[in-house]
Design an enzyme around this catalytic site. Structure first.
Site, mmCIF file in Angstrom:
data_model
loop_
_atom_site.group_PDB
_atom_site.id
_atom_site.type_symbol
_atom_site.label_atom_id
_atom_site.label_comp_id
_atom_site.label_asym_id
_atom_site.label_seq_id
_atom_site.Cartn_x
_atom_site.Cartn_y
_atom_site.Cartn_z
ATOM 1 N N GLU B 216 -9.657 1.203 7.380
ATOM 2 C CA GLU B 216 -9.460 2.344 8.289
ATOM 3 C C GLU B 216 -10.747 2.831 8.937
ATOM 4 O O GLU B 216 -10.788 3.094 10.138
ATOM 5 C CB GLU B 216 -8.796 3.518 7.544
ATOM 6 N N HIS B 285 -0.206 10.419 -0.946
ATOM 7 C CA HIS B 285 0.480 9.891 0.234
ATOM 8 C C HIS B 285 1.271 10.961 0.970
ATOM 9 O O HIS B 285 2.161 10.646 1.743
ATOM 10 C CB HIS B 285 1.430 8.759 -0.163
#
Lengths: 345, 484
Positions: B216, B285
């Site tokens: 990322e 998450h």
């Protein structure tokens, strides 16, 4: 106690008298202009240090003195339109790309005439015109951005290469390896130029890196790398030329580890307790990139002491003019506070 | 005239120091870079290097002198060709020659000395015109007409999921502009981790639909570089939780560079992906980053609720010349909404939308919480006769507080709903703006509905307890309406 003698005033006339003319892989014009370009950076940085001492430049100011052969040699190997991006020790890169010393110095003093109109400072300057993409203050952040500029080159099929500089300190940042991986995976036209000046702030490479030969850091990605004498502008030029050709030919990234040395502290407020004065003096006396280049010019019969002195005088005039400009340029108008946050419309 | 060597500032904060030792004496020749003295500051002992070349003429400050002011002359340097007689003509503050640095230094010194006598330390390091400045008022930009496009009479409405609306937005913009490309994890061959990029690889090929490694930080930075290089990247994060690894590039590289470059370096790109809690995936998450990104000048932040906004705002985001953080929600990807069947449906960024008109209370919300607010409003109407006006914020930065405040001026009450944590949140910001700008219109303190102040738990019952619910919204509205 007497001060150290500068080698720049010591004459090498004995050698020129002998008539020995070494064969160099570059032309007189190239070497002469590189000497001058390095001198511009040296004198500019000395002046910046002086203005910092006078309180006209504030904040962080990282000088490039000692490393001049790196950017000048690499720039000599680049083509018009190739991009350059680096970290926060960036004044030399900007001058090497041809940015105006007036605009760079005025940015250092935080004035309207600066490249970022005073809103960026020493670490954050840019020039679309000269394809200089910063000037990044977060260690290592410029590496994936440089890979992204190379991505755009490949996408646009424009044949350009992005010269992405970073230091031995940044070479330990994780994102550098994320960028290495993608750059090779997609064979992006990017040069990863590691300016190994041997100290990340005050931490030597041997105290920070398990593998100190940083040119090998691309091995696990399949990226070739060379170690280069970063104090020798000709050696840098030749290595960069080879690396740029590799990237331009579609073979992907290339790593150069340029072994260099910064004479000044990490920033202006560096007490320099992590290395000895002798170490610094040894580099300055025996490996100075400008002295070495000047000697080659003289040995080749391409210049004499007087010509070099005259050049120094010209360069000092340019730098003094930039300092005057940087002092006289007004502070940005208060209305500038709110401009350039977003592109309107 | 000899050159004055000035006491240097060796750190951003140094005002004076102790000249602990001289390393040169009169008669020594020095060149630029030679160490001439050691200075002790409050932080460290530092070496002072000569800037000019010449011969040391005279030391003006004795070894060991304390409190030597920055910029005061500490030594005189004779230039090439000058001898000691030059020292006799020296008057402090007037030193130097055509090389100019000494002369300039001297006049600067005067200016500073007089100021530091006034104890105006701030001004002493700045040019004179700056000392009494106050920040100017933020300019009021005329808002472009930011209403939704008119839907011509007789326009067919078609049903579409939020997922397909987002996909269509990307596909249409990629057809329209060759510079637009999509990159992220599993966006190409896998067809999107949540199938949002389904079919794009087939239509546009591997050059423009790019699977990245799981990296990322790296691909966010690479996307920024591509945008600097003239492309228009759409960077997908599998979820915004993973974008935390990339937040440095989103903020330091994408959001700030335009400003730091004095307007030279625009960064036209979109960071998009699902944000907030999904279902039973645990704390790492499930975070809502609305308030994080909405805090940052230089970004635009969009968080749509229905399919029409998802499509219209994503198309606007891709066309926008600025970096846009586009926050989606996994739990509404599969929901179906009606969308006008028009050629080029673009919804302007920066304008809230009144989803339900009402007279008794304003409920502000964004993303999935808009659905909760609408359900609560129906329940409140049916059970208590309370008519709530639901304002869908749609864009969090720039925030359309005007629409919210106008609504509050009508209803006199507000409940601010968001999925994320309350502290320093979107609801807190709205409550503050309403209090500042419509205080006299309020009949009750603004209330916030938000996630409980804990990491999101996994257990079914605890997760439900942690996240805002329709019941929470109903209860808050009853409270501001003083209804039992």
């Amino acid at each position: 106690m007497a001060a150290r003698k500068s080698t720049s005033s010591s004459s090498s006339s004995d050698e020129t008298k002998s008539g020995y003319k070494p064969k160099l892989p570059v032309t007189k014009d190239q070497l002469t202009s590189w000497y001058r370009d390095m001198l511009v950076i040296r004198r500019f940085e000395e002046k910046a240090g002086q203005l910092y001492g006078m309180g006209l430049i504030a904040g962080f100011c990282h000088l490039y003195i000692g490393q001049e052969a790196v950017v000048v040699g690499v720039q000599g190997a680049l083509e018009e339109g190739d991009q350059v991006i680096t970290g926060y020790r960036d004044h030399g890169h900007m001058l090497a790309t041809g940015m105006d010393p007036d605009g760079v110095m005025a940015e250092l003093t935080g004035r309207e005439g600066g490249y970022s109109r005073g809103k960026g400072g020493s670490m954050h300057m840019f020039s679309r015109e000269k394809q200089f993409f910063g000037g990044h203050g977060i260690v290592g952040a410029q590496v994936p951005i440089g890979a992204g500029l190379a991505f755009a080159n490949k996408y646009n099929e424009n044949g350009k290469v992005c010269a992405t500089y970073f230091g031995d300190g940044a070479a330990n940042q994780g994102q550098v390896y994320e960028a290495f991986n993608m750059a090779k995976l997609w064979n992006l036209p990017v040069l990863f130029l590691i300016e190994n000046n041997q100290y990340a702030m005050g931490t030597s490479v041997t105290r920070a890196s398990s593998e100190t030969h940083l040119y090998k850091r691309g091995a696990s990605f399949g990226i070739p790398g060379d170690e280069v004498d970063g104090m020798d502008v000709i050696a840098v030029y030749e290595a960069a030329k080879k690396a740029a050709k590799h990237a331009r030919d579609g073979k992907g990234p290339y790593i150069l580890e340029l072994k260099t040395y910064r004479y000044r502290g990490h920033s202006m407020s560096d007490p320099a307790k992590y290395r000895t004065r002798d170490e610094v003096n040894t580099y300055r006396d025996t490996k100075d990139p400008i002295d070495l280049c000047g000697k080659k010019l003289i040995d080749s019969g391409w210049a004499d002491e007087d010509a070099l002195k005259a050049m120094d005088k010209d360069v000092k005039a340019i730098v003094n003019k930039s300092a005057d400009f940087a002092k006289e340029s007004p502070e940005p108008d208060p209305s500038e506070l709110y401009t350039d946050v977003l592109i309107e419309g | 005239m000899p050159i004055e060597v000035l006491m240097p500032a060796l750190s951003p904060t140094m005002e004076e120091g102790t000249l602990s030792s001289w390393l040169v004496k009169p008669g020594d020749t020095v060149s630029s870079g030679d160490v001439i003295a050691e200075i002790e500051t409050d932080k460290a002992t530092m070496e002072v290097e000569a800037v000019e070349e010449g011969t040391i003429g005279k030391l003006l400050v004795e070894e060991g002198a304390e409190g030597v002011k920055v910029n005061s002359p500490i030594a005189l340097l004779l230039e090439e060709g000058e001898d000691e007689s030059a020292l006799e003509n020296y008057t402090p503050g007037e030193g130097s020659s055509e090389s100019s640095s000494g002369e300039k230094a001297a006049s600067d010194t005067d200016e500073k000395t007089s100021k530091s006598e006034n104890n105006d330390q701030e001004a002493s390091s700045k040019p004179s015109n700056s000392s009494a400045e106050t920040a100017p008022a933020k300019p009021q930009f005329a808002r472009p007409d930011a209403s939704d496009p008119e839907i011509p009479e007789g326009t067919k409405m078609v049903e579409i999921t939020v997922r397909d609306a987002l996909r269509d937005a990307m596909a249409e913009e990629m057809r329209r502009d060759e510079k637009v490309f999509v990159m992220g994890e599993e966006v190409a061959e896998y067809q999107g981790a949540y199938k949002v990029t389904r079919g794009l690889l087939e239509e546009f090929g591997g050059k423009r639909v790019i699977d990245t490694p799981i990296t990322e930080y790296g691909f966010a930075g690479l996307g920024v570089g591509a945008a600097f290089g003239g492309l228009k990247p759409v960077v997908e994060f599998m979820t915004f939780n993973f974008a935390m690894q990339a937040i440095d590039h989103i903020i330091n590289s994408a959001a700030k560079t335009l400003y730091m470059s004095g307007g030279q370096m625009g960064c036209p790109m979109v960071f998009r992906g699902p944000n907030g809690a999904a279902s039973r995936v645990g704390a790492q998450h499930s975070q809502d980053y609305s308030a994080w990104y909405a805090n940052v000048p230089g970004l635009k932040v969009v968080a749509p609720y229905d399919a029409a906004d998802a499509k219209g705002l994503l198309k606007a985001a891709i066309r926008d010349p600025n970096p846009v953080v586009f926050l989606e929600n996994e739990l509404i990807y599969g929901e179906t909404f009606e969308i006008p069947d028009v050629e080029d449906w673009v919804v302007p960024i920066g304008k809230a939308k009144i989803r339900r008109e009402g007279s008794d209370v304003t409920i502000s919300a964004h993303s999935r919480m808009v659905g909760f607010a609408l359900k609560a409003a129906e329940q409140l109407s049916a059970e208590y006769g309370i008519e709530a006006e639901v304002v869908d914020l749609r864009t969090l930065r720039p925030l359309d507080s005007e629409t919210v405040i106008n609504s509050v001026k009508k209803t006199n009450r507000i409940v601010c709903v968001e999925e994320g944590w309350g502290q320093h949140g979107v609801g807190g910001e709205i409550a503050a703006r309403v209090t500042e700008e419509a205080f006299d219109y309020l009949d009750a303190p603004p209330l916030r509905v938000h996630q409980k102040d804990v990491p999101l738990p996994y257990a079914d019952n605890l997760e439900k307890l942690s996240l805002p619910s329709v019941e929470d919204v109903v209860a808050a509205v009853k409270q501001v309406c003083y209804v039992e």
